[in-house]
Design an enzyme around this catalytic site. Structure first.
Site, PDB file in Angstrom:
ATOM      1  N   ASP A 156      51.960  69.694  52.207  1.00 40.76           N
ATOM      2  CA  ASP A 156      52.073  69.162  50.884  1.00 40.76           C
ATOM      3  C   ASP A 156      50.957  68.782  50.187  1.00 40.76           C
ATOM      4  OD1 ASP A 156      54.203  67.276  49.508  1.00 40.76           O
ATOM      5  OD2 ASP A 156      52.488  65.625  50.056  1.00 40.76           O
ATOM      6  N   GLU A 214      51.702  73.945  49.280  1.00 44.31           N
ATOM      7  CA  GLU A 214      52.531  73.368  48.087  1.00 44.31           C
ATOM      8  C   GLU A 214      51.035  73.077  47.288  1.00 44.31           C
ATOM      9  OE1 GLU A 214      54.489  69.896  45.639  1.00 44.31           O
ATOM     10  OE2 GLU A 214      53.132  69.442  47.356  1.00 44.31           O
TER      11      GLU A 214
HETATM   12  C1  GLC Z   1      54.717  66.748  46.814  1.00 45.10           C
HETATM   13  C2  GLC Z   1      56.250  66.677  47.189  1.00 45.10           C
HETATM   14  C3  GLC Z   1      56.742  65.305  46.298  1.00 45.10           C
HETATM   15  C4  GLC Z   1      55.965  64.188  46.826  1.00 45.10           C
HETATM   16  C5  GLC Z   1      54.302  64.230  46.467  1.00 45.10           C
HETATM   17  C6  GLC Z   1      53.601  63.273  46.972  1.00 45.10           C
HETATM   18  O1  GLC Z   1      54.705  67.105  45.571  1.00 45.10           O
HETATM   19  O2  GLC Z   1      56.901  67.661  46.953  1.00 45.10           O
HETATM   20  O3  GLC Z   1      57.996  65.060  46.501  1.00 45.10           O
HETATM   21  O4  GLC Z   1      56.490  62.938  46.021  1.00 45.10           O
HETATM   22  O5  GLC Z   1      54.024  65.348  46.978  1.00 45.10           O
HETATM   23  O6  GLC Z   1      53.829  63.399  48.504  1.00 45.10           O
END
Ligand code: GLC
Length: 531
Positions: free
Chosen positions: A212, A278
């Site tokens: 994340d 991500e």
């Molecule tokens: C990422 C996740 C999202 C979350 C954010 C904070 O972007 O995909 O859903 O709110 O991180 O952890």
């Protein structure tokens, strides 16, 4: 061409994203029956569905101990399970069942921030400014008279300032919600803690991690103000012309050392353990840095999420994505929907046209080299739901008043003619986000019996992908010929008609199409694979 056996499983995998709260509510009566929130036993019970769908792996969003302020992305204990979702024994059973069915399991790792309920943050609040407890987070004195102004001008992704003041006057940084304080990765304790977390889940048998906010862990050390242009930077036609924002909070070079360390940990385990980042980077080049051979295995390629329905735009995103990862000697990833964005049938216009386009885009994506990430419910053709304001739960809704992400997180319809559509919970109850009244025909049970359903189409397309492209690394090129997108991969042409008029169907054997092909034509909003 590499033989399939020599290829790590993730390289061409189709990974199905399970948003745990909204997949299936399976905990038995007496525990949480009727809480209307999906859980680990719910997933385990539905694993045969995923096997039959034809995916290779599932990625499960966070199920760790959490006050659920950001629905699990606010972790209070990284190595335990929130009772809302089950127990550690439920994780073990899920892993064992999935592996028995030939499915791999990726779990989510949230290293940028903890929950404010994490023991470390509670200790930081109880300790004095300048203490070692506070040094695990980013506490700073404020600016202005009495330090009443935040330490810098950064905004939270969820709206409002990225800083919150504590009673002794210090401020802490949270790039997301107030309840998600950012960790200070310059403090070695943080890296050590996450290595333990990684090993903990690898020891339990997970096949990989989705990382994340992978681009966020390090902030520019001075925490200087962000320079903001008078006019917001416009996204120009191509990356080259793009005006890059000044982002001292994202994508700092130091972050790559973290992933080198994690790669060494992952490689020390048998069985091709992997990690996917991500990373919302500003350029393809900086995205490619996350997947250098000694870093993470994959990074989500979010280019397509912001691409309009256009043959030219699709061709560009496909070619750019392939070129970007080729430099890093990795394979591309493809994503059309996830739990943070509007579902793709809705993005493409909604209704029958949006669905036809979504199926065409999906069929195109599934023909591309690399791995594809599907988001739960897209195989049912679900659209973004207009969740009524009183039912909204996304922290960004509370901070900005904007609808937020709840509309793509509505619990899945499995069967029946009314909520909860077999999701779980007592008959007639609504799950944590209410389901629409007209979802009967979209349920899994309704679609399984219908050869023209979107579910049947996904099953067919995933089987065709395996049969046609398994383990092949042919050069792939996309060309836009007016409104026709043509992707050439080996001896297969993928043709998508993004225009308003039927196009002649190219000669050759039709392997699969995303919709009917009346009278040897390729109708608008339809894609086909032809050999
Ligand atoms: C990422 C996740 C999202 C979350 C954010 C904070 O972007 O995909 O859903 O709110 O991180 O952890």
């Amino acid at each position: 061409m590499t033989a399939p056996a020599a290829r790590p499983w993730w390289r061409d995998a189709v990974v199905y994203q399970v948003y745990v709260r909204s997949f299936a509510d399976g905990l038995p009566a007496g525990s949480d029956a009727g809480d209307g929130v999906g859980d680990l036993p719910g997933i385990t019970a539905r694993l045969p569905y995923l096997r039959d769908l034809g995916v290779d792996a599932l990625w499960i969003t966070p199920f760790y101990t959490s006050p659920q302020k950001d629905h699990g992305y606010d972790v209070a204990d990284y190595t335990d399970v929130d009772p809302l979702f089950g127990t550690l024994a439920d994780v073990d059973l899920l892993l064992e069942t999935a592996h028995g069915l030939g499915l791999r399991v990726i779990v989510d790792l949230v290293p940028n921030h903890t929950s404010d309920q994490h023991a470390w943050f509670q200790a930081a609040l109880a300790a004095a400014p300048g203490s070692p407890e506070r040094a695990r987070y980013i506490f700073r004195p404020g600016r202005g008279e009495d330090g009443a102004e935040p330490p810098n001008n950064w905004d939270s992704i969820f709206g409002g300032p990225a800083w919150t003041r504590v009673p002794d006057g210090a401020w802490y940084l949270h790039l997301f919600d107030t309840s998600q304080p950012d960790l200070d990765w310059r403090n070695p304790e943080v890296g050590d803690m996450f290595e333990d977390v990684l090993r903990n889940w690898l020891d339990r048998g997970v096949d990989g991690f989705r990382v994340d906010v992978a681009h966020g862990l390090y902030k520019e050390a001075t925490l200087r103000d962000q320079k903001r242009p008078e006019q917001p930077a416009k996204l120009a036609e191509s990356m080259v012309e793009r005006v890059l924002n000044d982002e001292p909070m994202w994508d700092q070079p130091e972050v790559h050392e973290v992933y080198r360390r994690w790669r060494r940990v992952l490689d020390s385990y048998p069985g091709d353990r992997m990690a996917v980042a991500e990373a919302w980077t500003q350029t393809a080049e900086s995205m490619a840095m996350f997947i250098r051979p000694d870093e993470l295995h994959q990074a989500f390629n979010f280019g397509w999420l912001g691409t309009p329905w256009s043959a030219r735009a699709f061709a560009r995103v496909i070619n750019d994505s392939i070129a970007a990862v080729a430099a890093a000697a990795s394979a591309p990833t493809w994503v059309l929907s996830n739990h943070d964005v509007e579902r793709h049938p809705t993005r493409y216009g909604g209704g029958p046209v949006g669905l036809a386009r979504a199926r065409a885009a999906t069929l195109t994506m599934l023909a591309l080299p690399g791995s594809a990430y599907l988001y739960q419910g897209e195989e049912l053709g679900l659209e973004q739901v207009d969740v009524p304001p009183e039912a909204r739960q996304d922290p960004s809704w509370f901070r900005t008043g904007q609808p937020g992400r709840d509309g793509c997180r509505v619990p899945l319809p499995w069967s029946g003619d009314a909520p909860p559509y077999g999701f779980g919970g007592p008959p007639g109850s609504q799950p944590w986000i209410p389901q629409p009244a007209d979802w009967e025909s979209l349920s899994v049970a309704a679609q399984l019996g219908d050869p023209d359903s979107t579910l049947a189409f996904y099953q067919h397309a995933l089987a065709a992908r395996r049969a046609v492209f398994a383990g092949a690394d042919e050069a792939t090129t996309a060309i836009a010929d007016d409104d026709l997108l043509v992707v050439l991969r080996g001896d297969v042409a993928i043709v998508l008609n993004a225009g308003d008029e039927p196009a002649p169907l190219p000669a050759g054997e039709v392997l699969i199409s995303s919709g009917p092909l009346p009278g040897e034509t390729l109708p608008p909003d339809t894609a086909v694979w032809i050999r």
